[in-house]
Design an enzyme around this catalytic site. Structure first.
Site, mmCIF file in Angstrom:
data_model
loop_
_atom_site.group_PDB
_atom_site.id
_atom_site.type_symbol
_atom_site.label_atom_id
_atom_site.label_comp_id
_atom_site.label_asym_id
_atom_site.label_seq_id
_atom_site.Cartn_x
_atom_site.Cartn_y
_atom_site.Cartn_z
ATOM 1 N N GLN A 165 0.693 -1.017 0.015
ATOM 2 C CA GLN A 165 -0.092 0.170 0.192
ATOM 3 C C GLN A 165 0.862 1.410 0.020
ATOM 4 O O GLN A 165 0.442 2.215 -0.403
ATOM 5 C CB GLN A 165 -0.931 -0.128 1.318
ATOM 6 C CG GLN A 165 -2.140 -1.160 1.070
ATOM 7 C CD GLN A 165 -2.848 -0.901 -0.110
ATOM 8 O OE1 GLN A 165 -3.553 -0.016 -0.472
ATOM 9 N NE2 GLN A 165 -2.768 -2.054 -0.899
ATOM 10 N N HIS A 212 -46.355 30.641 8.800
ATOM 11 C CA HIS A 212 -46.574 29.075 8.630
ATOM 12 C C HIS A 212 -47.978 28.458 9.541
ATOM 13 O O HIS A 212 -48.450 27.677 9.229
ATOM 14 C CB HIS A 212 -45.265 28.444 9.661
ATOM 15 C CG HIS A 212 -44.020 28.688 8.813
ATOM 16 N ND1 HIS A 212 -43.551 29.762 8.418
ATOM 17 C CD2 HIS A 212 -43.024 27.524 8.291
ATOM 18 C CE1 HIS A 212 -42.280 29.340 7.776
ATOM 19 N NE2 HIS A 212 -42.134 28.087 7.775
ATOM 20 N N HIS A 236 1.431 3.382 -3.266
ATOM 21 C CA HIS A 236 0.632 4.037 -3.877
ATOM 22 C C HIS A 236 1.045 5.653 -3.987
ATOM 23 O O HIS A 236 0.857 6.385 -5.091
ATOM 24 C CB HIS A 236 -0.791 4.329 -2.971
ATOM 25 C CG HIS A 236 -1.679 3.249 -3.289
ATOM 26 N ND1 HIS A 236 -2.419 3.398 -4.331
ATOM 27 C CD2 HIS A 236 -2.278 2.148 -2.843
ATOM 28 C CE1 HIS A 236 -3.633 2.499 -4.451
ATOM 29 N NE2 HIS A 236 -3.277 1.699 -3.572
ATOM 30 N N ASP A 284 -8.915 -3.629 -3.285
ATOM 31 C CA ASP A 284 -8.445 -2.356 -4.264
ATOM 32 C C ASP A 284 -9.077 -3.015 -5.590
ATOM 33 O O ASP A 284 -9.301 -2.256 -6.489
ATOM 34 C CB ASP A 284 -7.163 -2.429 -4.017
ATOM 35 C CG ASP A 284 -6.479 -1.510 -3.067
ATOM 36 O OD1 ASP A 284 -7.324 -0.759 -2.545
ATOM 37 O OD2 ASP A 284 -5.421 -1.434 -2.592
ATOM 38 N N GLU A 295 -7.886 4.247 6.638
ATOM 39 C CA GLU A 295 -8.902 4.162 5.572
ATOM 40 C C GLU A 295 -9.146 2.521 5.464
ATOM 41 O O GLU A 295 -9.981 1.934 5.025
ATOM 42 C CB GLU A 295 -7.980 4.403 4.052
ATOM 43 C CG GLU A 295 -8.810 4.033 3.013
ATOM 44 C CD GLU A 295 -8.020 4.450 1.648
ATOM 45 O OE1 GLU A 295 -8.646 4.327 0.686
ATOM 46 O OE2 GLU A 295 -6.851 4.681 1.815
ATOM 47 N N HIS A 296 -7.868 1.631 5.327
ATOM 48 C CA HIS A 296 -7.836 0.334 5.496
ATOM 49 C C HIS A 296 -7.322 -0.224 6.764
ATOM 50 O O HIS A 296 -6.301 0.108 7.203
ATOM 51 C CB HIS A 296 -6.838 -0.450 4.247
ATOM 52 C CG HIS A 296 -7.157 0.263 2.972
ATOM 53 N ND1 HIS A 296 -6.323 1.277 2.360
ATOM 54 C CD2 HIS A 296 -8.076 -0.174 1.800
ATOM 55 C CE1 HIS A 296 -6.667 1.406 1.280
ATOM 56 N NE2 HIS A 296 -7.878 0.651 0.992
#
Length: 434
Positions: free
Chosen positions: A249, A411, A252, A351, A317-318
């Site tokens: 990862q 109203h 990335h 992914d 995230e993961h």
């Protein structure tokens, strides 16, 4: 007690963030005012691709699809089938409802697909065709009427694999555009591109900032930053598999955090040694090493409870769990984008192919949102209907009094006129029903 065997050397730079915002604002303004001419100038400047039209023709798309090998086509079809199957199961769980909450009072909601959706597929460093599955297939399952897709050129030409994936996923219009100019063209529209109502898909920092700045004018899936991964592991696994999953990862981008949480100091130190070994043979080591040196962490905890608390604090995230009892963490954890349970699964499955969506919250956004899913492409819209005079009067009397409490006389009159007509009540104008 928590001990840090390795701490991240860097954190987000606020000054750089302000400079990024200013640059993106200027690019957005150019496209908003300049339309197709500005898009072409920016595409030529940033992507080195000058075309009269950036929408790919049917012949260009067909050439990309026909250029796939049988294995490539089968693999893309397999991945898209997994994403489609899971999105369909999610869609089936979202029911339209209608209930009678009081005699004669009907309330309900409908799940309505967003009409026009733009999907961005990143492809600057790597041709990330998987992002076409995640956004286009999911929007298609949601029932969106028009789905357009943009991806930057790869090596100076339309990214063949991405284009094929976009088409096979069901995109109605495909453009060879990247960066802020693609986001702006989809959001604002141009002379030749009809604007969209919502944007989805990951991208680099410029793309993410453009989406953030446009949010409100259009919808977006979520605010996404650099890829993050966190591994929770114990002595039941070894350093090689932890190191492989962290570096997998980290490749990335140079600012992708990769964190190991463990109760085993022996595993922690073995993982760090394995990372150094793998970095001597990993083809993407230049990126992965910088990410690991600047944003990598190794945190040693004393108990499962500490592991869970630290994981929820980080809100990655993961989150990948490789422990003797993954179920403990499935039951306990609250803050994560997506959870990968057991040594047999890994983040790259999510992914690319397993079927869950890979567009996920980063920068602690997992504290308040999940990732992209079929529900993001739907609007849950309510409706109400009153069937009897008695029900209108019952609701109207309460509404009248509540409106007068707030000082909203107009109203109140909306309620009073119905109480007068359907209940025969004599309520002075501007008064509360009694």
């Amino acid at each position: 007690m928590i001990r840090r065997l390795k701490t991240a050397a860097r954190s987000d730079d606020a000054v750089q963030g302000r400079a990024l915002t200013k640059a993106v604002e200027e690019l957005l303004a150019q496209v908003e005012t300049g339309g197709d001419k500005a898009v072409r100038a920016l595409a030529t400047r940033f992507d080195g691709l000058d075309r009269a039209s950036y929408r790919l023709s049917d012949a260009e798309i067909r050439a990309c699809v026909d250029g796939l090998t049988t294995q490539q086509r089968d693999d893309i079809a397999f991945a898209q089938e997994q994403v489609r199957n899971f999105a369909q199961a999610q869609r089936a769980a979202l029911r339209d409802i209608e209930v009678e909450t009081l005699p004669g009072v009907i309330l309900g909601h409908k799940n309505i697909p967003i009409a026009n959706v733009g999907c961005y597929v990143p492809g600057g460093k790597y041709p990330l065709l998987a992002s076409a599955h995640m956004s286009v297939v999911t929007a298609k399952v949601a029932g969106c009427e028009r789905i357009i897709s943009c991806a930057p050129p790869f090596n100076g030409a339309p990214a063949r694999l991405i284009v094929a994936a976009q088409h096979l996923a069901g995109a109605d219009e495909i453009y060879c555009l990247g960066g802020v100019q693609a986001i702006a063209a989809m959001a604002f529209g141009t002379e030749t591109i009809k604007p969209v109502d919502m944007l989805a898909g990951p991208g680099n920092a410029y793309v993410a900032e453009a989406k953030r700045l446009l949010f409100g004018r259009i919808g977006i899936d979520l605010f996404a930053g650099p890829t993050e991964t966190l591994i929770i592991a114990d002595e039941t696994v070894d350093g090689e598999i932890c190191a492989t999953d962290l570096l997998g990862q980290a490749e990335h981008g140079v600012n992708s955090p990769a964190i190991l949480l463990t109760t085993s100091e022996a595993l922690a130190r073995e993982t760090m040694r394995e990372i150094e070994r793998l970095l001597t043979i990993l083809p993407t080591a230049k990126i992965a090493r910088q990410a690991w040196e600047d944003y990598g962490e190794v945190i040693l905890c004393d108990s499962l409870e500490e592991l869970a608390e630290e994981s929820d604090r980080i809100a990655s995230e993961h989150v990948q769990v490789m422990t003797a009892d993954p179920q403990y963490f499935q039951d306990r954890l609250k803050n994560y984008g997506s959870l990968f349970l057991g040594v047999r699964t890994t983040v790259s499955y999510g992914d690319k192919v397993i079927g869950t969506n890979h567009t996920l919250p980063t920068k602690k956004a997992a504290r308040y949102t999940g990732g992209l899913w079929v529900g993001k492409f739907l609007k849950t819209c309510t409706y109400q209907r009153i069937l009897t005079d008695e029900a209108s009067v019952l609701i109207g009397e309460a509404c009248s009094r509540l409106c007068i409490m707030e000082g909203f006389v107009g109203h109140a009159e909306q309620a009073n006129i119905r109480v007068r007509r359907f209940g025969g009540r004599n309520i002075p104008y501007g008064a509360a029903a009694e």
